[in-house]
Design an enzyme around this catalytic site. Sequence first.
Site, PDB file in Angstrom:
ATOM      1  N   ARG A  81      61.176  21.866 -18.658  1.00 12.70           N
ATOM      2  CA  ARG A  81      61.065  22.609 -19.421  1.00 12.70           C
ATOM      3  C   ARG A  81      60.348  22.531 -20.565  1.00 12.70           C
ATOM      4  O   ARG A  81      59.709  23.634 -21.403  1.00 12.70           O
ATOM      5  CB  ARG A  81      62.589  22.915 -19.444  1.00 12.70           C
ATOM      6  CG  ARG A  81      63.908  23.297 -18.832  1.00 12.70           C
ATOM      7  CD  ARG A  81      64.802  23.495 -19.010  1.00 12.70           C
ATOM      8  NE  ARG A  81      65.836  24.278 -18.165  1.00 12.70           N
ATOM      9  CZ  ARG A  81      67.414  24.282 -18.106  1.00 12.70           C
ATOM     10  NH1 ARG A  81      68.602  23.629 -18.760  1.00 12.70           N
ATOM     11  NH2 ARG A  81      67.805  25.371 -17.266  1.00 12.70           N
TER      12      ARG A  81
ATOM     13  N   LYS B  61      80.019  25.701  -5.568  1.00 14.83           N
ATOM     14  CA  LYS B  61      81.625  26.441  -5.366  1.00 14.83           C
ATOM     15  C   LYS B  61      81.163  28.088  -5.579  1.00 14.83           C
ATOM     16  O   LYS B  61      79.854  28.185  -6.119  1.00 14.83           O
ATOM     17  CB  LYS B  61      81.663  26.173  -7.334  1.00 14.83           C
ATOM     18  CG  LYS B  61      82.931  25.137  -7.126  1.00 14.83           C
ATOM     19  CD  LYS B  61      83.416  24.979  -8.708  1.00 14.83           C
ATOM     20  CE  LYS B  61      84.302  23.628  -8.156  1.00 14.83           C
ATOM     21  NZ  LYS B  61      84.867  23.445  -9.997  1.00 14.83           N
TER      22      LYS B  61
ATOM     23  N   GLY C 172      69.139  24.713 -11.431  1.00 15.68           N
ATOM     24  CA  GLY C 172      68.814  23.575 -12.167  1.00 15.68           C
ATOM     25  C   GLY C 172      69.049  22.821 -10.951  1.00 15.68           C
ATOM     26  O   GLY C 172      67.956  21.633 -10.953  1.00 15.68           O
TER      27      GLY C 172
ATOM     28  N   GLY D 106      71.580  29.529 -15.352  1.00 17.78           N
ATOM     29  CA  GLY D 106      72.170  30.890 -15.253  1.00 17.78           C
ATOM     30  C   GLY D 106      71.680  32.245 -15.101  1.00 17.78           C
ATOM     31  O   GLY D 106      72.105  33.737 -14.817  1.00 17.78           O
TER      32      GLY D 106
END
Length: 406
Positions: free
Chosen positions: A36, A197, A352, A375
């Site tokens: 980043r 998940k 990520g 996200g």
Amino acid sequence: MDAKTLRDVDVEGRRVFVRADLNVPLEDGRITDDTRIRASLPTIVNLLERDATVILASHLGRPKGKVNDALRMKPVADRLSQLLGRPVRMTGDALGPGVQVAVDKLRPGDLLLLENLRFHAAEEANDSEFAASLAALADLYVNDAFGAAHRAHASTEGITHHLPAVAGLLMEREVDALSKLLTRPPRPFHAVIGGAKVSGKLEVIEALLSRCQAVLLGGGMANTFLAARGIELGKSLVEEDQLDNATRIMAEARRKRTRLMLPTDAVVAPQIHHRARTQVVRVAAVPKDQMIVDIGPDTRKAYSEHLARAKTIFWNGPMGVFEVPQFAEGTNAIARTLARRSAATITVVGGGDSVAAVEGLGLADKMTHVSTGGGASLEFLEGKTLPGVTALLPADAEITFGEENT
Ligand code: ADP
Ligand code: MG
């Protein structure tokens, strides 16, 4: 993108507040992945070379509105200084008299890094006074923090009510690359979705069912789909409260005639450990005392063959517990398949952990685009508007300095 960018503005001699996403992973105060920071360099260098004064700010981790010495920006300043080949000065706080003094000393071509924005609860609360104080430091606002653009915080949204707001180069690259997946991507368009998940990814899977010809599922979250089909999975991670959602998504896929592919075989182990004894089994034959830790070789092959025919591929989420090398084969196979694709195929990786896997294999430069926003990239693909993007000036706007821009 339909927003003004820093290229459209004469920045010479201007004070520019740059919101970057310098939220890098840290271990014992050391940066474990500086992607980043490197991705933020083009904007910083562009502004400095054009003799702007750059006031750079970011969040780091989740300090929850309190000063946390483990989350100071110092390691970021050090890394940035190595990459830029010049010292990077820092403030002890994101706001306050010390910051104003430091800013007043800056000359064109100078760079100042502010301390972690999230040491102030006002940042995430999008407090208007906090936003106004940040804005008061500068003449122009550049948002380069695509990874934080899905949040309306003081430094991503609030500040745009006080300063002319334009996109940075990374922001522009991210939005342009991801937009290609939303507007007429070359077909077939296939998505690979993994990770732990289902709960965090329901909406993106649903959105992709409408856009893609096939959605290939892997990782822990595929387990929940298998369980919803009545398959016993031993000790595997299954989200019991998501079984109905999984069933609904499978029905939706049938209705939309989108192929939803699930693993047919799996690597299982008695526990998550780098020396655990592994076994390959059919998904319907997972022993009671074992858990699924990766997709199996048949699934790897089937997924890779299916992806070889795609013209557009989006990938989010690892296929297994890839942090343990012996459970990383499935994830690595997907990364290599994307890397080997024909030059005409668009490949976009977001998230990520999936990005870390691609970086770890040294394959990032083989992808069309590797998103720095986990996200944010998912919400973008869901078709949601991102507050940090919406707040930027449209491409045809006039820029006026020195007055409120509301
Ligand atoms: P991304 O960051 O790419 O969006 P996620 O954060 O959703 O991905 O998921 C990554 C995590 O999922 C990893 O920590 C990985 O260990 C975990 N995971 C993948 N497969 C399994 C599995 N079969 N069982 C348990 N955890 C898994
Ligand atoms: Mg993750």
